[in-house]
Design a protein around this motif. Sequence first.
Motif, PDB file in Angstrom:
ATOM      1  N   THR A  41      24.645  -7.228 -12.309  1.00  0.00           N
ATOM      2  CA  THR A  41      23.916  -6.627 -11.193  1.00  0.00           C
ATOM      3  C   THR A  41      24.647  -5.354 -10.775  1.00  0.00           C
ATOM      4  N   ASN A  42      24.047  -4.600  -9.846  1.00  0.00           N
ATOM      5  CA  ASN A  42      24.765  -3.462  -9.283  1.00  0.00           C
ATOM      6  C   ASN A  42      25.660  -3.959  -8.167  1.00  0.00           C
ATOM      7  N   ILE A  43      26.864  -3.413  -8.079  1.00  0.00           N
ATOM      8  CA  ILE A  43      27.756  -3.769  -6.976  1.00  0.00           C
ATOM      9  C   ILE A  43      28.289  -2.494  -6.337  1.00  0.00           C
ATOM     10  N   GLY A  44      28.726  -2.650  -5.090  1.00  0.00           N
ATOM     11  CA  GLY A  44      29.296  -1.495  -4.415  1.00  0.00           C
ATOM     12  C   GLY A  44      30.138  -1.936  -3.236  1.00  0.00           C
ATOM     13  N   THR A  45      30.867  -0.982  -2.668  1.00  0.00           N
ATOM     14  CA  THR A  45      31.636  -1.225  -1.454  1.00  0.00           C
ATOM     15  C   THR A  45      31.261  -0.170  -0.421  1.00  0.00           C
ATOM     16  N   GLY A  46      31.474  -0.526   0.841  1.00  0.00           N
ATOM     17  CA  GLY A  46      31.222   0.436   1.906  1.00  0.00           C
ATOM     18  C   GLY A  46      31.745  -0.108   3.219  1.00  0.00           C
ATOM     19  N   TYR A  47      31.893   0.771   4.191  1.00  0.00           N
ATOM     20  CA  TYR A  47      32.326   0.348   5.517  1.00  0.00           C
ATOM     21  C   TYR A  47      31.114   0.111   6.407  1.00  0.00           C
ATOM     22  N   VAL A  48      31.113  -1.036   7.106  1.00  0.00           N
ATOM     23  CA  VAL A  48      30.062  -1.319   8.086  1.00  0.00           C
ATOM     24  C   VAL A  48      30.734  -1.841   9.353  1.00  0.00           C
ATOM     25  N   PRO A  49      30.034  -1.764  10.523  1.00  0.00           N
ATOM     26  CA  PRO A  49      30.625  -2.309  11.753  1.00  0.00           C
ATOM     27  C   PRO A  49      30.982  -3.782  11.558  1.00  0.00           C
ATOM     28  N   THR A  50      32.119  -4.202  12.156  1.00  0.00           N
ATOM     29  CA  THR A  50      32.611  -5.571  11.953  1.00  0.00           C
ATOM     30  C   THR A  50      31.534  -6.615  12.246  1.00  0.00           C
ATOM     31  N   ALA A  51      30.703  -6.361  13.268  1.00  0.00           N
ATOM     32  CA  ALA A  51      29.667  -7.329  13.634  1.00  0.00           C
ATOM     33  C   ALA A  51      28.615  -7.497  12.534  1.00  0.00           C
ATOM     34  N   LYS A  52      28.547  -6.538  11.627  1.00  0.00           N
ATOM     35  CA  LYS A  52      27.530  -6.597  10.563  1.00  0.00           C
ATOM     36  C   LYS A  52      28.139  -6.945   9.212  1.00  0.00           C
ATOM     37  N   ALA A  53      29.410  -7.332   9.225  1.00  0.00           N
ATOM     38  CA  ALA A  53      30.142  -7.403   7.949  1.00  0.00           C
ATOM     39  C   ALA A  53      30.072  -8.768   7.267  1.00  0.00           C
ATOM     40  N   SER A  54      29.268  -9.706   7.811  1.00  0.00           N
ATOM     41  CA  SER A  54      29.253 -11.057   7.225  1.00  0.00           C
ATOM     42  C   SER A  54      28.476 -11.095   5.922  1.00  0.00           C
ATOM     43  N   PRO A  55      29.004 -11.846   4.947  1.00  0.00           N
ATOM     44  CA  PRO A  55      28.243 -12.064   3.718  1.00  0.00           C
ATOM     45  C   PRO A  55      26.873 -12.640   4.038  1.00  0.00           C
ATOM     46  N   GLY A  56      25.883 -12.189   3.311  1.00  0.00           N
ATOM     47  CA  GLY A  56      24.517 -12.629   3.561  1.00  0.00           C
ATOM     48  C   GLY A  56      23.711 -11.608   4.347  1.00  0.00           C
ATOM     49  N   THR A  57      24.400 -10.688   5.025  1.00  0.00           N
ATOM     50  CA  THR A  57      23.694  -9.647   5.773  1.00  0.00           C
ATOM     51  C   THR A  57      22.866  -8.795   4.815  1.00  0.00           C
ATOM     52  N   ARG A  58      21.590  -8.634   5.167  1.00  0.00           N
ATOM     53  CA  ARG A  58      20.700  -7.843   4.299  1.00  0.00           C
ATOM     54  C   ARG A  58      20.734  -6.382   4.721  1.00  0.00           C
ATOM     55  N   LEU A  59      20.954  -5.526   3.730  1.00  0.00           N
ATOM     56  CA  LEU A  59      21.049  -4.091   3.977  1.00  0.00           C
ATOM     57  C   LEU A  59      20.007  -3.385   3.137  1.00  0.00           C
ATOM     58  N   SER A  60      19.874  -2.089   3.376  1.00  0.00           N
ATOM     59  CA  SER A  60      19.184  -1.287   2.371  1.00  0.00           C
ATOM     60  C   SER A  60      19.999  -0.038   2.124  1.00  0.00           C
ATOM     61  N   LEU A  61      19.824   0.450   0.930  1.00  0.00           N
ATOM     62  CA  LEU A  61      20.630   1.542   0.429  1.00  0.00           C
ATOM     63  C   LEU A  61      19.686   2.718   0.204  1.00  0.00           C
ATOM     64  N   ASP A  62      20.060   3.873   0.731  1.00  0.00           N
ATOM     65  CA  ASP A  62      19.230   5.055   0.518  1.00  0.00           C
ATOM     66  C   ASP A  62      19.659   5.750  -0.773  1.00  0.00           C
ATOM     67  N   VAL A  63      18.822   5.619  -1.790  1.00  0.00           N
ATOM     68  CA  VAL A  63      19.102   6.260  -3.071  1.00  0.00           C
ATOM     69  C   VAL A  63      18.168   7.451  -3.209  1.00  0.00           C
ATOM     70  N   HIS A  64      18.643   8.615  -2.885  1.00  0.00           N
ATOM     71  CA  HIS A  64      17.840   9.837  -3.005  1.00  0.00           C
ATOM     72  C   HIS A  64      16.478   9.675  -2.345  1.00  0.00           C
ATOM     73  N   GLY A  65      16.493   9.101  -1.112  1.00  0.00           N
ATOM     74  CA  GLY A  65      15.255   8.990  -0.355  1.00  0.00           C
ATOM     75  C   GLY A  65      14.490   7.705  -0.585  1.00  0.00           C
ATOM     76  N   GLU A  66      14.937   6.900  -1.534  1.00  0.00           N
ATOM     77  CA  GLU A  66      14.261   5.645  -1.830  1.00  0.00           C
ATOM     78  C   GLU A  66      15.115   4.519  -1.259  1.00  0.00           C
ATOM     79  N   ARG A  67      14.496   3.551  -0.553  1.00  0.00           N
ATOM     80  CA  ARG A  67      15.266   2.433   0.003  1.00  0.00           C
ATOM     81  C   ARG A  67      15.334   1.290  -1.004  1.00  0.00           C
ATOM     82  N   VAL A  68      16.568   0.876  -1.291  1.00  0.00           N
ATOM     83  CA  VAL A  68      16.794  -0.181  -2.268  1.00  0.00           C
ATOM     84  C   VAL A  68      17.424  -1.369  -1.540  1.00  0.00           C
ATOM     85  N   PRO A  69      16.893  -2.590  -1.705  1.00  0.00           N
ATOM     86  CA  PRO A  69      17.460  -3.758  -1.016  1.00  0.00           C
ATOM     87  C   PRO A  69      18.870  -4.077  -1.510  1.00  0.00           C
TER      88      PRO A  69
END
Lengths: 127, 367
Positions: free
Chosen positions: B322-350
């Motif tokens: 799969t694709n993996i990555g790292t990044g900084y998020v606020p501590t309150a949002k840092a729990s495993p399972g948190t759903r994010l989206s990634l902006d890839v050149h204007g496209e939102r990727v889950p």
Amino acid sequence: MRPNDRRYSETHEWAKPEPGSYLVGITDFAVEQLGDLTFLKLPPVGRKLRQGEAFGEIESVKAVSELYAPVAGTVLEVNAAAPDALELVRQDPFAAGWFLRIRAESGDGGYGKLLAADAYEKTLGAH
Amino acid sequence: MNESPLAATHARLGARMTAFGGWRMPVQYGPILEEASAVRSAAGLFDLCHMGRLRIRGGDALLLADRVLTNDVAPMKPGEARYALLCNPDGGVIDDVLVYREPDSLFVVVNAGNRERDVEWIRRHASGLDAKLEDLSEALAMVAIQGPMSARILSPLTDLDLAGLRYYRCARARALDLPDVLLARTGYTGEDGFELFLPVGEAERAFAALLQAGAPHGLKPIGLGARDTLRLEAGMPLYGHEIDETTNPIEAGLAFAVRFTPGKDFVGRKPLEAVAGTGPARRLVGFRSEGPRIPRQGYVLYEEDERLGAVCSGTRSPTLGTNIGTGYVPTAKASPGTRLSLDVHGERVPAEIVPLPFYSRTRKTTR
């Protein structure tokens, strides 16, 4: 020597004149520089492109590159197989791995300004 | 641009070269994902001559190290290795380093791009101390053999009993027909393996000897491209990505390498102690993302429409598929399972936050 039946941009795209349109793709040098290809995004049919305008993106494990139209015109056809079969692009960038068919709207779409194969190869000299 | 002493070897092996930290180094010999898989399943051989290799000598060598490094160096016994950070007075990371304790000195491996800054910084803090820093980067070559077959390949080439050399230990021994090689059971891939330090003039011969001895066991030369994928899978930070002077080690998940030992004062201690006390406002997290597009440094991470942070590193993980990555998020949002989206050149990727590391060889299943 790269194929002489077409012309090249300094950004490593090629345009090959065919009756009524140009076939467009990227060179083996571009493919080699990108490395392992992972993603290709091509524009919709009907999109009008200026010469040098970004028409899509190609990604590899280590890099993202924009693709630039070597000639101006309208996209007549895209190689729909290529995004799901990137090995076509890797193995045969000058034929089966083509990206677009573009119809020049006026004149030669700037084709005459592109580089002949030997001039393109000179630009690669530093590599 | 510095040339590796192994440049001719890389040319012969058909490597594609890249500029990294002021050096021209091999990025790949073949497909990057295949190289990464070879290290997980068998073994890989790495040219690491771009890394900075420093030695601190003198009666106050340990004192100097404990002034500039976040981890405890004084208690280290000869033959031990330890990860540490070099911080600025605000607690920002100047570099991350490995310290090897030798009987008469400390050997320190630093990042290529930070070497000159590190040397200047450490020397500046040596005033009044009986301690001298030598830069051996051009005298010593560094190569690594990493992967489950590493010990089997290296054993016949050295007098050292490798079974007796535990993880994060080092020793000097006869190896590769050389009388005095520093061998360390350390690495940057998440696999078992060794890092070797030997005279630059012997590098090509030693590299060739290792490749030849390892070939029957599946040993392959591996470039920096796969090395980056391997270290990211193993949850190890890369300077300039997960850490730099704008990040602190606590939020980067590196608190294990920061010791607030009583009586010791290191540069950056006060602000880091404050962060450790209150807990960091943001944290480095790992995430997986869907689709064909690889997360890249700088891509923005969102939770719905709220911008949480940006990507530090990303790759296609051949080990996890799969694709993996790292990044900084606020501590309150840092729990495993948190759903994010990634902006890839204007496209939102889950994407979804997952525990770090992504891969552990001692915990073969992925969490």
